[in-house]
Design a protein around this motif. Structure first.
Motif, PDB file in Angstrom:
ATOM      1  N   VAL A  60       0.879  -1.166   0.000  1.00 38.94           N
ATOM      2  CA  VAL A  60       0.000   0.000   0.000  1.00 38.94           C
ATOM      3  C   VAL A  60       0.917   1.217   0.000  1.00 38.94           C
ATOM      4  O   VAL A  60       2.036   1.159   0.521  1.00 38.94           O
ATOM      5  CB  VAL A  60      -0.947   0.026   1.222  1.00 38.94           C
ATOM      6  N   MET A  61       0.463   2.332  -0.560  1.00 36.49           N
ATOM      7  CA  MET A  61       1.349   3.480  -0.697  1.00 36.49           C
ATOM      8  C   MET A  61       0.559   4.779  -0.703  1.00 36.49           C
ATOM      9  O   MET A  61      -0.662   4.791  -0.825  1.00 36.49           O
ATOM     10  CB  MET A  61       2.190   3.370  -1.975  1.00 36.49           C
ATOM     11  N   THR A  62       1.302   5.886  -0.606  1.00 34.89           N
ATOM     12  CA  THR A  62       0.761   7.222  -0.791  1.00 34.89           C
ATOM     13  C   THR A  62       1.918   8.144  -1.134  1.00 34.89           C
ATOM     14  O   THR A  62       3.091   7.712  -1.184  1.00 34.89           O
ATOM     15  CB  THR A  62       0.008   7.717   0.460  1.00 34.89           C
ATOM     16  N   SER A  63       1.617   9.429  -1.342  1.00 31.98           N
ATOM     17  CA  SER A  63       2.656  10.368  -1.780  1.00 31.98           C
ATOM     18  C   SER A  63       2.466  11.707  -1.100  1.00 31.98           C
ATOM     19  O   SER A  63       1.371  12.082  -0.689  1.00 31.98           O
ATOM     20  CB  SER A  63       2.603  10.547  -3.304  1.00 31.98           C
ATOM     21  N   ALA A  64       3.582  12.430  -0.975  1.00 35.70           N
ATOM     22  CA  ALA A  64       3.591  13.768  -0.386  1.00 35.70           C
ATOM     23  C   ALA A  64       4.242  14.731  -1.364  1.00 35.70           C
ATOM     24  O   ALA A  64       5.147  14.357  -2.122  1.00 35.70           O
ATOM     25  CB  ALA A  64       4.346  13.766   0.942  1.00 35.70           C
ATOM     26  N   PHE A  65       3.810  16.006  -1.320  1.00 31.42           N
ATOM     27  CA  PHE A  65       4.358  17.055  -2.168  1.00 31.42           C
ATOM     28  C   PHE A  65       4.921  18.123  -1.235  1.00 31.42           C
ATOM     29  O   PHE A  65       4.219  18.626  -0.359  1.00 31.42           O
ATOM     30  CB  PHE A  65       3.268  17.632  -3.085  1.00 31.42           C
ATOM     31  N   ILE A  66       6.194  18.489  -1.441  1.00 34.00           N
ATOM     32  CA  ILE A  66       6.891  19.394  -0.527  1.00 34.00           C
ATOM     33  C   ILE A  66       7.613  20.471  -1.320  1.00 34.00           C
ATOM     34  O   ILE A  66       8.199  20.190  -2.382  1.00 34.00           O
ATOM     35  CB  ILE A  66       7.929  18.646   0.343  1.00 34.00           C
ATOM     36  N   GLN A  67       7.601  21.684  -0.788  1.00 32.52           N
ATOM     37  CA  GLN A  67       8.429  22.763  -1.318  1.00 32.52           C
ATOM     38  C   GLN A  67       9.514  23.049  -0.281  1.00 32.52           C
ATOM     39  O   GLN A  67       9.325  23.790   0.665  1.00 32.52           O
ATOM     40  CB  GLN A  67       7.607  24.021  -1.592  1.00 32.52           C
ATOM     41  N   ALA A  68      10.672  22.442  -0.477  1.00 32.97           N
ATOM     42  CA  ALA A  68      11.783  22.576   0.470  1.00 32.97           C
ATOM     43  C   ALA A  68      13.052  22.112  -0.213  1.00 32.97           C
ATOM     44  O   ALA A  68      13.006  21.381  -1.213  1.00 32.97           O
ATOM     45  CB  ALA A  68      11.530  21.741   1.728  1.00 32.97           C
ATOM     46  N   PRO A  69      14.219  22.525   0.272  1.00 32.19           N
ATOM     47  CA  PRO A  69      15.482  22.059  -0.307  1.00 32.19           C
ATOM     48  C   PRO A  69      15.597  20.525  -0.215  1.00 32.19           C
ATOM     49  O   PRO A  69      15.140  19.909   0.752  1.00 32.19           O
ATOM     50  CB  PRO A  69      16.551  22.752   0.545  1.00 32.19           C
ATOM     51  N   GLU A  70      16.229  19.956  -1.214  1.00 33.42           N
ATOM     52  CA  GLU A  70      16.353  18.492  -1.271  1.00 33.42           C
ATOM     53  C   GLU A  70      17.105  17.943  -0.060  1.00 33.42           C
ATOM     54  O   GLU A  70      16.771  16.873   0.467  1.00 33.42           O
ATOM     55  CB  GLU A  70      17.074  18.083  -2.559  1.00 33.42           C
ATOM     56  N   ALA A  71      18.113  18.677   0.411  1.00 26.10           N
ATOM     57  CA  ALA A  71      18.893  18.194   1.561  1.00 26.10           C
ATOM     58  C   ALA A  71      18.020  18.074   2.803  1.00 26.10           C
ATOM     59  O   ALA A  71      18.138  17.103   3.569  1.00 26.10           O
ATOM     60  CB  ALA A  71      20.068  19.133   1.827  1.00 26.10           C
ATOM     61  N   GLU A  72      17.141  19.055   3.016  1.00 25.74           N
ATOM     62  CA  GLU A  72      16.260  18.991   4.174  1.00 25.74           C
ATOM     63  C   GLU A  72      15.264  17.846   4.060  1.00 25.74           C
ATOM     64  O   GLU A  72      14.916  17.195   5.052  1.00 25.74           O
ATOM     65  CB  GLU A  72      15.515  20.323   4.343  1.00 25.74           C
ATOM     66  N   ILE A  73      14.787  17.602   2.864  1.00 29.38           N
ATOM     67  CA  ILE A  73      13.836  16.502   2.656  1.00 29.38           C
ATOM     68  C   ILE A  73      14.509  15.161   2.945  1.00 29.38           C
ATOM     69  O   ILE A  73      13.953  14.297   3.638  1.00 29.38           O
ATOM     70  CB  ILE A  73      13.276  16.543   1.228  1.00 29.38           C
TER      71      ILE A  73
END
Length: 337
Positions: free
Chosen positions: A148-161
């Protein structure tokens, strides 16, 4: 163990039961998700998509009560992890939202658009959609149809993610530098505050490097305390013995003094008998004086009594001598006492 594989535009972090992928969002991919988050253009600024897949025991294409129960349980797990993930970025001042796995709708954003599990757009994010005739099933290379899965959308620097992916990978999975896990443990500890005594005990326990070392230290402290107590007891016994040794001579002297005092009183009483008895004084009192002198000489006691008796012997007449003798004897008894 965590395996990190970086492909063109994405990175995969896989564990035994969980797989997390991060995807950069170029403008072409951003157009695929237009309208999912109204008022937000995913292609304008640096956005990323993070997907999380949890392995299941049952194939999601085989409908059964056990499969549905496991699916519902893991949906709750997905939402819990995504909420922690979103809260982390919101507190850091970054926008983040995720898709509710049960409905396909954004969890925090009001939207008429959905992204359901078997949506074709997931092919762009590393998943496959199987056409089974009666239904469609999502799968990937790691877990096949058991996920089972889901997804998130983020506006942030890749390093922080990347540093926050441990929140999605579950308890006990560390990031590359391990610092994120330490932060999470500190937060969990703060959330389990108890009474002051227990908190002090926990702080102290945290300072001990290992349990065996703590036990050994306790043993040494106990042994040291027993040795100190034995030394104090021995010292107290020695002091008592010394006091007893000093007391014995004093007791002997006290006994001797009592004997001497009794003898002195006997002699004084004998002298009084001579003074008050049938002794006939001569005209000048010389016979009485001689008798008193002899009694005093026979009853040698302490210096004060002898002096009193000598003074009594110097009295010229018997009545005066007897009175002064009584006074001197009384003084001698007081001094002897």
């Amino acid at each position: 163990p965590v395996a990190a594989v970086r492909c063109a535009g994405r990175a995969i972090h896989a564990t035994d039961m969980c797989e997390v992928q991060t995807h950069a969002v170029p403008k072409r991919l951003a157009r695929q998700f237009e309208g999912l988050f109204p008022g937000r253009n995913l292609g304008d600024d640096a956005h990323m998509i993070v997907t999380i897949a949890l392995q299941t025991k049952h194939r999601q294409s085989a409908m059964s009560p056990e499969m549905l129960e496991e699916r519902a349980q893991l949906y709750g797990e997905l939402v819990g992890r995504m909420q922690r993930f979103q809260s982390h970025f919101e507190s850091a001042g970054h926008w983040c939202d995720f898709v509710d796995p049960a409905t396909g709708a954004p969890f925090y954003t009001d939207s008429a658009t959905t992204l359901v599990e078997c949506d074709e757009r997931y092919r762009k994010l590393g998943f496959e959609i199987l056409e089974l005739g009666c239904c469609r099933s999502l799968c990937n290379k790691t877990f096949g149809q058991c996920l089972v899965m889901t997804s998130a959308f983020i506006q942030a620097p890749e390093a922080e993610i990347n540093a926050a992916l441990y929140l999605l990978e579950g308890d006990g999975v560390a990031s590359a530098d391990g610092g994120a896990v330490a932060d999470e443990i500190a937060k969990s500890t703060a959330a389990t505050e108890v009474s002051g005594g227990a908190t002090t005990a926990a702080a102290e326990a945290a300072a001990v490097p290992t349990a065996p070392a703590a036990m050994e230290e306790c043993r040494e402290s106990s042994a040291g305390g027993e040795a100190e107590a034995a030394a104090v007891a021995e010292e107290a016994g020695s002091s008592a013995s010394a006091v007893g040794a000093k007391a014995e001579p004093l007791a002997g002297k006290t006994g001797e003094g009592e004997v001497e005092l009794a003898a002195a009183k006997a002699e004084i009483n004998a002298a009084l008998t001579l003074l008050e008895g049938d002794v006939v004084a001569s005209a000048d009192g010389g016979a009485v004086a001689d008798e008193i002198a002899k009694s005093i000489a026979a009853a040698e006691v302490s210096g004060g009594v002898a002096t009193a008796m000598a003074e009594a012997a110097a009295v010229p007449t018997a009545p005066v001598a007897m009175e002064e003798g009584r006074e001197s004897i009384a003084g001698g008894e007081a001094e002897a006492a």
